[in-house]
Design an enzyme around this catalytic site. Structure first.
Site, PDB file in Angstrom:
ATOM      1  N   LYS A 154       0.920  -1.054   0.034  1.00  0.00           N
ATOM      2  CA  LYS A 154      -0.158   0.100  -0.111  1.00  0.00           C
ATOM      3  C   LYS A 154       0.843   1.209  -0.016  1.00  0.00           C
ATOM      4  O   LYS A 154       1.707   1.438   0.902  1.00  0.00           O
ATOM      5  CB  LYS A 154      -1.000  -0.187   1.219  1.00  0.00           C
ATOM      6  CG  LYS A 154      -2.158   1.225   1.192  1.00  0.00           C
ATOM      7  CD  LYS A 154      -2.410   1.486   2.431  1.00  0.00           C
ATOM      8  CE  LYS A 154      -1.965   2.496   3.166  1.00  0.00           C
ATOM      9  NZ  LYS A 154      -1.693   4.063   2.351  1.00  0.00           N
ATOM     10  N   GLU A 229      10.010   0.845  10.454  1.00  0.00           N
ATOM     11  CA  GLU A 229      10.908   1.915  10.130  1.00  0.00           C
ATOM     12  C   GLU A 229      10.180   3.218  10.637  1.00  0.00           C
ATOM     13  O   GLU A 229       9.389   3.634   9.687  1.00  0.00           O
ATOM     14  CB  GLU A 229      11.439   2.003   8.888  1.00  0.00           C
ATOM     15  CG  GLU A 229      12.115   0.614   8.514  1.00  0.00           C
ATOM     16  CD  GLU A 229      13.696   0.392   9.105  1.00  0.00           C
ATOM     17  OE1 GLU A 229      13.955   1.517   9.848  1.00  0.00           O
ATOM     18  OE2 GLU A 229      14.282  -0.396   8.623  1.00  0.00           O
ATOM     19  N   CYS A 263      13.640  10.534   7.058  1.00  0.00           N
ATOM     20  CA  CYS A 263      13.817  10.273   8.539  1.00  0.00           C
ATOM     21  C   CYS A 263      15.026  10.028   8.968  1.00  0.00           C
ATOM     22  O   CYS A 263      15.421  10.221  10.178  1.00  0.00           O
ATOM     23  CB  CYS A 263      12.933   8.794   8.414  1.00  0.00           C
ATOM     24  SG  CYS A 263      13.938   7.687   7.362  1.00  0.00           S
ATOM     25  N   GLU A 357      10.477  15.644  15.826  1.00  0.00           N
ATOM     26  CA  GLU A 357      10.848  15.490  14.146  1.00  0.00           C
ATOM     27  C   GLU A 357      10.165  16.547  13.462  1.00  0.00           C
ATOM     28  O   GLU A 357       8.937  16.675  13.638  1.00  0.00           O
ATOM     29  CB  GLU A 357      10.497  14.320  13.896  1.00  0.00           C
ATOM     30  CG  GLU A 357      10.793  13.801  12.419  1.00  0.00           C
ATOM     31  CD  GLU A 357      10.540  12.517  11.880  1.00  0.00           C
ATOM     32  OE1 GLU A 357       9.247  12.080  11.981  1.00  0.00           O
ATOM     33  OE2 GLU A 357      11.281  11.869  11.492  1.00  0.00           O
TER      34      GLU A 357
END
Ligand code: NAD
Length: 456
Positions: A154, A229, A263, A357
């Site tokens: 997906k 992850e 990331c 983040e």
């Protein structure tokens, strides 16, 4: 039928309307992949390898097409997008050698022969975020397919176009129907169904830490295997004994690449106090020199953010907080979700811009006194994905690298990803490793078989 308008983040115009799969269609795709698994797992290993090499060749032949598609769908610079398509090719060709090398063991035991097999798991569900649609897909599907699994993937709602094309290329290369299915859809529908359908024994998820936690909790109810992850807040540690010019010249690219939607972005720069002022003065031309503009132009180094929503989120870290902006690059006016490269000086290590983040082109800088403080500050985060260490002292480089709690560190460089080496996070950055020689273990179960030789 639910649909989704894919928007070009540079022009804000519609690129294509994509049909979104329902939960029922997801179940049907999983059922077909389950049937295909019975054949795919029994393929002659050499043929499975050959088909993956043909798939790699098909991707190679479509690099420019895939790259141009990613420029329009994701606003990635054309240079990055070509690298990303090439990475899919390379990961496929790396794992195409695996089917013939998926060795078990022969273990000495009494009364017979004991051998182990690495059995494929079945249908692997791969859930991909929007920031690197092609590489992250490939890191999941290439080893999964090589190990004899079938895949239902997906893509993120915002960025499905290259994944859809990759599935077509797989068929054109000769992979049997239903071995590799791409199913555009919502996370709450298709993603959720991949996690809850009992015919999917393994989920590879890349995305936010919150969604990863929810997926792991749900997977636990079904005892599914997961690879996660997740996010990052990585440190770029610059010691006084480093090549300061080089450290300052490269620091912007370690965080502003892909407009900071990475990331592995080194979004915290830690500089030894004795060279802090000099580093800032060297950094300024490097930041203002970043070429921000139309991602299709060969000279552009940074394009737009993925969405208006993402730009609001990013600016909330700068505009809405008590942060001092030290320097700022430029960004085009007019359409497009551009945000200028921005360097901020947090007031404390508790500031949101230092702890959370950002996932945009914003980097925060703070000074440190000595090696011990650098390590403490680097580890003062929930995350642990990557990081860089700049020093001329090889002993210090290794000492610090061993102490920083992160999965991917680079010394005097900012590299995080090579398809032949393991990639993944400590702490809230994830569970498991992708890429490299051991990734296949995440897509297989070890089976032990004892054969009696009839000895007494
Ligand atoms: P996200 O978590 O919102 O979405 C990721 C994917 O999960 C999308 O495909 C989404 O549709 C799907 N999803 C959402 N809710 C779901 C649910 N309940 N069940 C199943 N699937 C669901 O993340 P995002 O905003 O697309 O991506 C940005 C995040 O990804 C950042 O935090 C970034 O750090 C992280 N990321 C991590 C890595 C890594 O390798 N560690 C790489 C890239 C991005």
């Amino acid at each position: 039928m639910t649909t989704f308008d894919v928007i070009d983040p540079t022009t804000e115009e519609r690129v294509r309307t994509v049909d979104l799969a329902s939960a029922e269609e997801t179940d049907q795709a999983i059922a077909r992949a389950r049937t295909a698994f019975q054949t795919w797992r029994r393929f002659d290993p050499a043929d499975r390898g050959r088909l993956l090499r043909r798939f790699a060749d098909a991707v190679d032949g479509a690099i420019e097409e895939l790259a141009q598609l990613e420029v329009r769908n994701s606003g990635h610079t054309i240079g990055n997008a070509r690298w990303e398509a090439g990475n899919v090719r390379d990961v496929l060709s790396y794992y195409s050698a695996a089917p013939e090398r998926l060795f078990g063991r022969q273990i000495p035991v009494a009364g017979g022969v004991d051998i182990t097999f690495k059995e494929p798991l079945g249908v692997v569900g791969i859930i991909v975020p929007w920031n690197f649609p092609m590489p992250i897909a490939g890191w999941g599907f290439a080893p999964a397919l090589a190990a004899g699994n079938t895949v239902v993937l997906k893509p993120a709602e915002l960025t499905p176009l290259t994944a859809i094309r990759l599935a077509e290329l797989a068929l054109e290369a000769g992979l049997p129907e239903d071995v590799f299915t791409v199913l555009p859809g919502k996370g709450s529908v298709v993603g959720q169904r991949l996690v809850t359908n009992p015919e999917v024994p393994k989920i590879c998820f890349t995305g936010s830490t919150e969604v990863g936690q929810a997926i792991m909790a749900e997977a636990a109810r079904h005892l599914k295997r997961v690879t996660l992850e997740l996010g990052g807040k990585s440190a770029n540690i610059v010691f006084a004994d480093s090549d300061l010019e080089q450290a300052a010249a490269t620091a912007p690219y370690a965080v502003f690449d892909n407009a900071g939607q990475d990331c592995c972005a080194r979004s915290r720069i830690l500089v030894q106090r004795s060279v802090y002022d000099r580093f800032l003065s060297l950094l300024e031309p490097a930041v203002t020199g970043v070429n921000v503009g139309a991602p299709g132009d060969e000279s552009t180094e940074m394009g737009p953010l993925i969405s208006a929503h993402q730009r609001e989120t990013v600016s909330s870290f700068v505009e809405g907080d008590d942060v001092d902006v030290a320097m700022r690059g430029s960004a085009p006016e007019g359409p497009g979700w551009f945000y200028p490269p921005t360097v901020v000086l947090p007031r404390t290590t508790k500031d949101r811009v230092w702890t959370e983040e950002v996932f945009g082109p914003v980097v925060a800088i703070l000074p440190f006194e000595d090696e011990a403080e650098a390590v403490t500050m680097a580890n003062d985060t929930a995350y642990g994905l990557s990081g860089s260490i700049w020093t001329g002292d090889v002993g210090r480089a290794l000492r610090v690298a061993r102490q920083v709690e992160a999965g991917n560190l680079s010394v005097n460089s900012h590299s995080s990803v090579r398809y032949s080496t393991p990639f993944g996070g400590f702490k809230a950055s994830g569970i498991g490793r992708e890429l490299g020689p051991d990734a296949l273990d995440n897509f297989t179960e070890v089976k032990n078989v004892f054969i009696s030789t009839g000895d007494a």
